[in-house]
Design a protein around this motif. Structure first.
Motif, short mmCIF file in Angstrom:
data_model
loop_
_atom_site.label_atom_id
_atom_site.label_comp_id
_atom_site.label_asym_id
_atom_site.label_seq_id
_atom_site.Cartn_x
_atom_site.Cartn_y
_atom_site.Cartn_z
N ILE B 57 93.60 58.83 51.60
CA ILE B 57 92.67 58.94 52.78
C ILE B 57 91.74 60.09 52.69
O ILE B 57 90.80 59.83 53.31
CB ILE B 57 93.96 59.49 54.11
CG1 ILE B 57 94.82 58.20 54.47
CG2 ILE B 57 93.10 59.95 55.17
CD1 ILE B 57 95.96 58.60 55.46
N PHE B 58 91.96 60.91 51.97
CA PHE B 58 91.03 62.15 51.97
C PHE B 58 89.84 61.62 50.90
O PHE B 58 88.75 62.33 50.57
CB PHE B 58 91.48 63.37 51.17
CG PHE B 58 92.08 64.26 52.33
CD1 PHE B 58 91.34 64.61 53.46
CD2 PHE B 58 93.45 64.66 52.11
CE1 PHE B 58 91.91 65.09 54.47
CE2 PHE B 58 94.11 65.38 53.26
CZ PHE B 58 93.21 65.91 54.21
N VAL B 60 88.13 59.24 51.68
CA VAL B 60 87.45 58.72 52.92
C VAL B 60 87.30 57.12 52.96
O VAL B 60 87.61 56.42 53.84
CB VAL B 60 86.16 59.66 53.08
CG1 VAL B 60 85.22 58.91 54.52
CG2 VAL B 60 86.45 61.05 53.36
N ALA B 63 90.05 54.87 53.98
CA ALA B 63 90.16 55.20 55.40
C ALA B 63 89.21 54.54 56.19
O ALA B 63 89.52 53.83 57.28
CB ALA B 63 90.13 56.76 55.76
N PHE B 187 93.60 61.73 59.23
CA PHE B 187 93.68 63.00 58.15
C PHE B 187 94.74 63.86 58.33
O PHE B 187 95.06 64.52 57.45
CB PHE B 187 92.29 63.54 58.25
CG PHE B 187 91.10 62.69 57.69
CD1 PHE B 187 90.68 62.76 56.38
CD2 PHE B 187 90.46 61.85 58.34
CE1 PHE B 187 89.92 61.81 55.88
CE2 PHE B 187 89.39 60.99 57.97
CZ PHE B 187 89.26 61.10 56.71
#
Lengths: 214, 265
Positions: B57-58, B60, B63, B187
């Motif tokens: 997810i981090f 980006v 996500a 997040f």
């Protein structure tokens, strides 16, 4: 005979009085003209009469029925407040048909007649998004009269109209009055008021007073 | 009342976006999963539309890709009710005579838009998947249906919430707050996973988590990640989303009931 009565209506928005102690009565078979500069409260007054705004104090009565208590909106009203948005993908006739389907008061003939009376072609298949501003305004007038309402509330009905259309709309308003409707018009065009209104009011800073236009 | 009364050009736009979204997602996941040939379509749908690797997810981009169909949906419906009220309220409400009828119609419309948008997205994904060579066995049809319902309930809730914010702020920008909530929710899940592993049980309370089927206690192993919350059942998510929709729906009702249109155009 129908009556609309405003009893000491005050409306505050963001702690500011947009209407102050307005008491006024409107009767069927008359045209009431309201003039005043921009921001004087004409549109707010019309919104209150149509039930779109609730008075902070005071009451609005439609005959003996109190708005926001007995009824939410006047039971039979044709409204123009600014040029309304329509369903842009549909033709003028389809738009009116969709609106008419809500109350089922206007027949296909009523819809066609109202379009013809404002100078629009009921067989025009063009979507409303292709209409000029003037044509949209004509359509707005047509939707306001097609159901033969008891109360007509038109804010700046001749906005964006050419001379010919202005004449058509003036004729329509006179016919509606003769039919027995209560006709309220607000306009910055003093000619509209002078030529049409049986009773004239001036609005200033949310206050209303009877006035004579020379 | 004639149903055509509520026909919207927005439907046409959403249809096109759903078709394109389905094609793009299928292509994207084909590219990123090039080593997985002959996947069953139902597994592909569950992995590609219902799976988000929490570790990525981090980064980006994953996500964003996961959120893309939702973003397109919310950008088109996030001010739908508000804009209908402001533009056509005068001529419609004075005829309807009752805001409640209008409210129910609008709720139905949002649900309908959400329902068809997701259906077309799934169908477009399936057709593209077939063209890309996935097998059409549909071993996990029931699970695909669950994913569809979870997404439907999540997106409907977010869309209604966006409209609530529009009415409260008197602007068409409700989607900004909703998109913010969506990503903060995503997040935050990743942050908890990375930094507070002991607090992972809280992830099930974030709204966005509900549609990520791979985080649930589920019989399939979806994606590369082993991340799965032991007690996170599909039943929990259905109840959660059902209650959430009711709360937000009632909130919209109250907001519309009290709303007064006075902006001059």
């Amino acid at each position: 005979m129908n009556k609309v009565f405003l009893d000491n209506v005050t409306k505050q928005i963001k702690n500011e009085n947009v209407l102050t102690n307005v008491s006024i009565e409107f009767e069927s078979g008359k045209i009431y003209g309201i003039f005043g500069r921009n921001g004087s409260g004409k549109t707010m007054l019309f919104r209150v009469i149509c039930g779109l705004l609730k008075p902070t104090t005071g009451s609005v009565y439609y005959n003996n029925l109190r708005l926001h208590k007995d009824i939410s909106f006047p039971p039979s009203v044709g409204v123009i407040i600014e040029t309304p948005a329509f369903w842009n993908e549909f033709s003028g006739t389809e738009n009116l048909r969709m609106l008419a389907s809500i109350q089922k008061k206007a027949s296909t003939k009523d819809i066609r007649d109202s379009l013809i009376s404002v100078g629009l072609d009921p067989d025009d298949k063009r979507p409303v998004k292709k209409y000029s501003l003037g044509m949209r305004q004509r359509l707005a007038v047509a939707q306001g009269i097609m159901e033969k309402p008891d109360l007509i509330v038109f804010d700046e009905p001749t906005n964006a109209l050419d001379e010919e259309a202005v004449e058509l709309v003036r004729d329509i308003l006179v016919r509606e009055k003769e039919r027995g409707a209560i006709v309220l018009i607000a306009s910055h065009n003093k000619d509209d008021i002078r030529l049409l209104a049986d009773v004239t009011y001036q609005m200033d800073s949310g206050k209303i007073k009877e006035a004579v236009l020379i | 009342m004639n149903i055509a009364f509520f026909k919207k050009p927005i439907g046409k736009r959403l249809f096109i976006l759903a078709v394109l979204g389905g094609i793009l997602l299928a292509l994207y996941f084909k590219l990123t999963n090039f080593n997985k040939d002959n996947r069953d379509l139902s597994v592909a749908i569950l992995e590609d539309l219902g799976t988000l690797e929490i570790e990525t997810i981090f980064h980006v981009l994953p996500a964003l890709v996961f959120a893309l169909p939702f973003l397109l949906f919310i950008l088109n419906t996030g001010d739908f009710v508000y804009s209908e009220y402001e533009t056509k309220g005068v001529i419609v409400l004075t005829r309807l005579q009752d805001k409640r009828i209008w409210y129910w119609r609008m709720m139905f419309n949002i649900f309908k838009l959400s329902f068809f948008y997701l259906a077309i997205l799934f169908i477009s994904f399936i057709f593209t998947g077939i063209l890309l060579g996935y097998s059409v066995e549909f071993t996990y049809l029931k699970e695909v249906l669950f994913l569809y319902i979870l997404s439907l309930l999540t997106w409907t809730a977010f869309s209604v919430l966006s409209n609530v914010v529009c009415f409260i702020t008197r602007s068409g920008l409700g989607y900004v707050s909703v998109i913010t909530i969506y990503f903060v929710s995503l997040f935050s899940s990743a942050f908890i996973y990375d930094v507070f592993p002991t607090g992972q049980k809280w992830i099930i309370w974030f709204p966005t988590s509900q549609q990520i089927i791979s985080w649930h206690d589920f019989s399939l192993n979806l994606g590369e990640s082993a991340f799965r919350l032991g007690s996170y059942t599909l039943e929990f998510s259905f109840v959660y989303l059902f209650v959430l929709n009711i709360i937000i729906g009632v909130w919209l009702y109250i907001v519309i009931h009290r709303y007064e249109s006075y902006e001059e155009g």
